[in-house]
Design an enzyme around this catalytic site. Structure first.
Site, short mmCIF file in Angstrom:
data_model
loop_
_atom_site.label_atom_id
_atom_site.label_comp_id
_atom_site.label_asym_id
_atom_site.label_seq_id
_atom_site.Cartn_x
_atom_site.Cartn_y
_atom_site.Cartn_z
N HIS A 133 0.81 -1.22 0.00
CA HIS A 133 0.00 0.00 0.00
C HIS A 133 0.85 1.27 0.00
O HIS A 133 0.65 2.13 -0.86
CB HIS A 133 -1.04 0.03 1.11
N TYR B 267 1.94 5.30 -2.36
CA TYR B 267 2.30 6.68 -2.01
C TYR B 267 3.71 7.03 -2.44
O TYR B 267 4.03 8.20 -2.69
CB TYR B 267 2.01 6.95 -0.53
N HIS C 192 -8.95 0.35 -11.79
CA HIS C 192 -8.61 1.35 -10.77
C HIS C 192 -7.14 1.77 -10.86
O HIS C 192 -6.82 2.95 -10.87
CB HIS C 192 -8.93 0.81 -9.37
N PHE C 193 -6.21 0.77 -10.94
CA PHE C 193 -4.83 1.26 -10.90
C PHE C 193 -4.30 1.73 -12.25
O PHE C 193 -3.27 2.38 -12.30
CB PHE C 193 -3.86 0.32 -10.16
N HIS C 194 -5.03 1.46 -13.33
CA HIS C 194 -4.62 2.14 -14.56
C HIS C 194 -5.06 3.61 -14.54
O HIS C 194 -4.44 4.45 -15.17
CB HIS C 194 -5.14 1.42 -15.80
N ARG D 22 -9.84 -10.54 -12.99
CA ARG D 22 -8.56 -10.04 -13.48
C ARG D 22 -7.61 -11.24 -13.62
O ARG D 22 -7.96 -12.36 -13.24
CB ARG D 22 -7.97 -9.01 -12.51
N ARG D 23 -6.44 -11.00 -14.17
CA ARG D 23 -5.39 -12.02 -14.27
C ARG D 23 -5.89 -13.31 -14.89
O ARG D 23 -5.64 -14.40 -14.39
CB ARG D 23 -4.81 -12.30 -12.88
C1 HEM Z 1 0.45 0.05 -23.21
C2 HEM Z 1 -0.19 0.43 -22.12
C3 HEM Z 1 -0.87 -0.56 -21.22
C4 HEM Z 1 -1.72 -1.58 -21.54
C5 HEM Z 1 -2.21 -1.96 -22.91
C6 HEM Z 1 -2.06 -2.26 -20.32
C7 HEM Z 1 -2.90 -3.35 -20.21
C8 HEM Z 1 -3.12 -4.12 -19.08
C9 HEM Z 1 -4.03 -5.21 -18.96
C10 HEM Z 1 -4.96 -5.70 -20.06
C11 HEM Z 1 -3.91 -5.71 -17.69
C12 HEM Z 1 -4.74 -6.81 -17.05
C13 HEM Z 1 -4.34 -8.18 -17.35
C14 HEM Z 1 -5.09 -9.18 -16.51
O1 HEM Z 1 -5.43 -8.91 -15.34
O2 HEM Z 1 -5.36 -10.27 -17.03
C15 HEM Z 1 -2.90 -4.93 -17.02
C16 HEM Z 1 -2.47 -5.14 -15.72
C17 HEM Z 1 -1.61 -4.30 -15.04
N1 HEM Z 1 -1.08 -3.10 -15.51
FE1 HEM Z 1 -1.25 -2.37 -17.37
N2 HEM Z 1 -1.42 -1.63 -19.27
C18 HEM Z 1 -0.69 -0.59 -19.78
C19 HEM Z 1 0.10 0.32 -19.08
C20 HEM Z 1 0.37 0.21 -17.74
C21 HEM Z 1 1.17 1.14 -16.99
C22 HEM Z 1 1.82 2.40 -17.58
C23 HEM Z 1 1.24 0.67 -15.72
C24 HEM Z 1 1.94 1.24 -14.52
C25 HEM Z 1 2.91 2.10 -14.52
C26 HEM Z 1 0.50 -0.57 -15.67
C27 HEM Z 1 0.38 -1.37 -14.55
C28 HEM Z 1 -0.29 -2.58 -14.50
C29 HEM Z 1 -0.30 -3.46 -13.37
C30 HEM Z 1 0.43 -3.24 -12.04
C31 HEM Z 1 -1.12 -4.55 -13.71
C32 HEM Z 1 -1.48 -5.73 -12.82
C33 HEM Z 1 -0.68 -6.94 -13.14
C34 HEM Z 1 -1.18 -8.10 -12.33
O3 HEM Z 1 -2.39 -8.22 -12.09
O4 HEM Z 1 -0.32 -8.87 -11.88
N3 HEM Z 1 -0.02 -0.80 -16.91
N4 HEM Z 1 -2.44 -3.94 -17.89
CU LIG Z 2 -3.90 0.04 -0.68
#
Ligand code: HEM
Ligand SMILES: [Cu+2]
Length: 566
Positions: A238, A242, A389-391, A454-455
C-alpha cells in the site's frame, strides 16, 4: 558566480531562489541513466500490456504460460522498475537544484553504486521471468514459487534503492547544518519525506523476501507461512502507492506554480500533507487482504478506518493545488468566479498533462474508497475493476505527471530546447493517453462489476453466458490498450528526440521551482523534526500490526509447500 551563490539559498518564506545554471555534466549523466533505464522498462512493459489486452479480446492467442509471463513482465517492469528508476532520477534533479549546484563526488559515487545494484537486480529478475521459471506476477504471492534468482534480484533492487536515498539525505543534512535557522527548500523536504516513506515500507517486503521467500525457494525450508508472507507484502504494497504518488505531488506542489507563473499558496501545508501521508499510508495494508482468512475482522476494521483517514491529506492537496491555480489565474486580472480558469496555460503540456492527471484522480480516488470498503470490496475483489482502478490512478494520475516532467527535464539535462513541436506532440500524446485510459480502464471498471476476473487469459468458460456477456467489453478494452501502446511509443519518440535531436542551446531553460505567496507564513520548525514523525509512524504501525502478526505467528499453520504452475 552570483548564480552559483544564490542557488539553494533560502529566499523569502523559506523557498529556495533558483537561478538558471546548467547541471554539472557528471550529474546529468547519473540522472539520465536512471531516467533512461526507466524508459527501457516502460517499453518492455508496454509491449507486454498490448499482448494482454489483445489476448483477452481474442485477437491473438497466447498460451496460458505466455500470458502469465507477459503479465509478470508487465507488472514488474511497470509497477516496480519503471516507477522506481524514474522517481529517483527526478528527485535527484530537484534535490541538486534546490540544495546546492551539484552533487558531492562521494554522493555521486553512491548514486552510481545504487544504480548498478538496481540494474543488476532488475536484469537478474527479468531473466528468470523470460526463461519461464518465475511467472509469479508482480505480487509474487506464495505459495506460487519462483526461481531463487527472481527473489534475489528483487532484493538487490530494494537494497539499491535504499543506497540511492543516501545522497538525498546527506545533501539535506548538510544544507540544514549550513542554514540552521531556515526552513529547508520544499522540493528537498518532500524528497526526504518520500524516501523515508519508501524505506519504512520496503522493510516489510525485504523481510518477506529475505526471511521467507529466498530460504524457501532454495529448499532450505520446505514450507511457507502464506498469511504472514502476504501481510508483509501488503505492509509494503500500500505505501508503495504513495511512493508513486508523492513525487507526482512534488511536481504539482513545487514545479507547476512556477510553470503557470503563480505562487505556492502555502509553504507549511504541503509539508504537513507529506507528513500525514507517511503516517497514514503504512499501517493500512490489510485493506488488500479483506477477503483473506487468518486475520481477525477487528484488525481489518481498524486498518480500514485508518485507510479512510488518508482522504484528509488528499483533500488538503486538492485544496492547495486549486488555490495555487486560482492565484496564478487571477494575477493577470481575472474577474468573476471562473475567469481565472481561462488564464491558465492550457497549451503548455507541462501544465496540461498533469491537469488531465488531476482530473483522472477524481474517479481513481473514488474507486479507491470503494476498494477499501469492507463490504464493497467483496464485489470488486480480484475483478477487472481493480485493474481499471490502478490504470486510472498509477497509470494515469502518476504516469501522465511523469510524462510531463520528462518533457521539460530531459532537454534541460541535455542542454537542448524544449521545442514547440515537442510541446504540441506532448499535448497530443496526453490526449491519446487519456482517451485510451477512459476506454480501457473505464470499461474494466464496468466489466469488473459484471464479475469478469482479473489475471485471466482469453477464455469463454466453455461458452458460459457470463463470458459471452463480457466479450464486447474486452474488445473495447483492447482498443483502449492499442491507444495506450501508441501513447507510449509516441512518448518515447518525443523523449528520444529531446535527448538526441532537438536543437542545442547555451541557455537552458530554468528549472521550475515555484515561490511561495507573499502572505504565507514560515513553516513551523516541528515539521523538520523527522524523529518525531518517524516515532509516531512506528507507533501506529505497532498498534495496527503487532497483535494480528503475533496471532499469525501463534496460530502458524504447518505452512504450504511450493506450487509450480508451469
Ligand atoms: C500500453 C499500455 C498498457 C496496456 C495496454 C495495459 C494493459 C493491461 C491489462 C490488459 C492488464 C490486465 C491483465 C489481466 O489482469 O489479465 C494490465 C495489468 C496491469 N497493468 Fe497495465 N497496461 C498498460 C500500461 C500500464 C502502466 C503504464 C502501468 C503502470 C505504470 C501498468 C500497470 C499494470 C499493473 C500493475 C497490472 C497488474 C498486473 C497483475 O495483475 O499482476 N499498466 N495492464
Ligand atoms: Cu492500498
Amino acid at each position: 558566480m552570483e548564480d552559483i551563490k544564490e542557488t539553494g539559498v533560502s529566499g523569502e518564506n523559506g523557498i529556495a531562489v533558483i537561478k538558471t545554471r546548467p547541471f554539472d555534466r557528471k550529474d546529468t549523466n547519473l540522472i539520465l541513466s536512471y531516467l533512461g533505464f526507466s524508459f527501457f522498462a516502460l517499453f518492455l512493459g508496454a509491449l507486454a500490456g498490448l499482448m494482454q489486452a489483445l489476448d483477452r479480446a481474442g485477437y491473438i492467442q497466447l498460451s496460458p504460460q505466455l500470458y502469465y509471463l507477459f503479465l509478470t513482465l508487465h507488472g514488474v517492469a511497470l509497477a516496480l522498475i519503471f516507477t522506481t528508476f524514474f522517481i529517483i532520477g527526478f528527485l535527484y534533479s530537484g534535490v541538486i537544484k534546490t540544495l546546492g549546484s551539484e552533487m558531492r563526488p562521494t554522493d555521486r559515487r553512491i548514486g552510481w553504486t545504487a544504480f548498478m545494484m538496481m540494474v543488476a537486480g532488475t536484469i537478474t529478475a527479468l531473466i528468470t521471468v523470460a526463461n519461464s521459471s518465475s511467472t509469479v506476477l508482480y505480487t509474487f504471492y506464495a505459495p506460487m514459487q519462483a526461481s531463487p534468482w527472481f527473489y534475489i534480484g528483487l532484493a538487490l533492487v530494494i537494497a539499491g534503492s535504499w543506497v540511492s536515498a543516501i545522497p538525498i539525505f546527506s545533501g539535506y543534512r548538510r544544507w540544514r547544518k549550513r542554514n540552521p535557522d531556515k526552513a529547508s527548500p520544499l522540493f528537498a523536504y518532500m524528497s526526504v519525506a518520500t524516501m523515508i516513506l519508501w524505506i519504512i515500507a520496503t522493510i516489510g517486503v525485504a523481510a518477506e523476501v529475505i526471511f521467507q521467500l529466498i530460504p524457501w525457494s532454495l529448499n532450505w525450508v520446505d514450507k511457507i507461512d502464506v498469511t504472514l508472507s502476504r501481510t508483509l507484502f501488503w505492509y509494503f504494497g500500500h505505501p508503495l502507492v504513495y511512493f508513486w504518488l508523492l513525487p507526482a505531488y512534488i511536481y504539482w506542489y513545487v514545479n507547476i506554480p512556477h510553470i503557470i507563473k503563480g505562487r505556492l499558496f502555502s509553504d507549511s501545508l504541503p509539508r504537513l500533507t507529506f507528513i500525514l501521508f507517511i503516517i497514514y499510508s503504512v499501517p493500512v495494508g490489510f485493506h488488500h487482504q479483506l477477503m483473506e482468512p487468518g486475520i481477525s475482522p477487528f484488525w481489518k476494521f481498524v486498518q480500514v478506518i485508518l485507510t479512510m483517514l488518508v482522504v484528509v491529506p488528499s483533500l488538503m492537496t486538492v485544496f492547495a493545488i486549486l488555490a495555487t491555480f486560482e492565484i496564478a489565474g487571477r494575477k493577470n486580472g481575472a474577474q468573476g468566479n471562473f475567469q481565472w480558469i481561462k488564464n491558465l496555460p492550457w497549451r503548455d503540456v507541462r501544465f496540461f498533462a498533469p491537469f488531465l492527471a488531476m482530473i483522472m484522480f477524481i474517479p481513481a480516488g473514488a474507486g479507491g474508497i470503494v476498494n477499501a470498503s469492507y463490504q464493497l470490496n467483496q464485489l470488486v475483489h480480484n475483478t477487472l475493476w481493480v485493474t481499471g482502478h490502478f490504470h486510472m490512478s498509477l497509470a494515469t494520475t502518476v504516469v501522465l505527471t511523469f510524462f510531463a516532467i520528462s518533457y521539460w527535464l530531459v532537454p534541460m539535462l541535455t542542454n537542448r530546447v524544449f521545442t514547440p513541436l515537442a510541446n504540441r506532440l506532448g499535448i497530443i500524446q496526453s490526449i491519446i493517453w487519456s482517451i485510451g485510459i477512459l476506454l480501457m480502464a473505464g470499461t474494466m471498471h464496468i466489466v469488473g462489476l459484471l464479475g469478469s476476473p482479473r489475471r485471466t487469459s482469453y477464455t469463454t468458460y466453455n461458452g458460459h453466458p457470463a463470458a459471452l456477456e463480457w466479450f464486447p467489453y474486452m474488445q473495447i478494452i483492447a482498443v483502449g490498450g492499442v491507444l495506450l501502446f501508441i501513447g507510449i511509443i509516441l512518448y518515447l519518440a518525443i523523449v528520444v528526440y529531446l535527448l538526441l535531436y532537438a536543437p542545442k542551446t547555451t541557455e537552458p531553460a530554468e528549472y521550475p521551482i515555484g515561490k511561495v505567496h507573499e502572505g504565507a507564513q514560515q513553516p513551523p520548525r516541528i515539521l523538520e523534526r523527522w524523529s518525531v514523525w518517524i516515532t509516531i509512524t512506528v507507533a501506529l504501525i505497532l498498534v495496527s500490526y503487532f497483535i494480528p502478526v503475533m496471532e499469525m505467528l501463534r496460530h502458524s499453520p504447518p505452512g504450504s509447500p511450493p506450487i509450480r504452475s508451469w
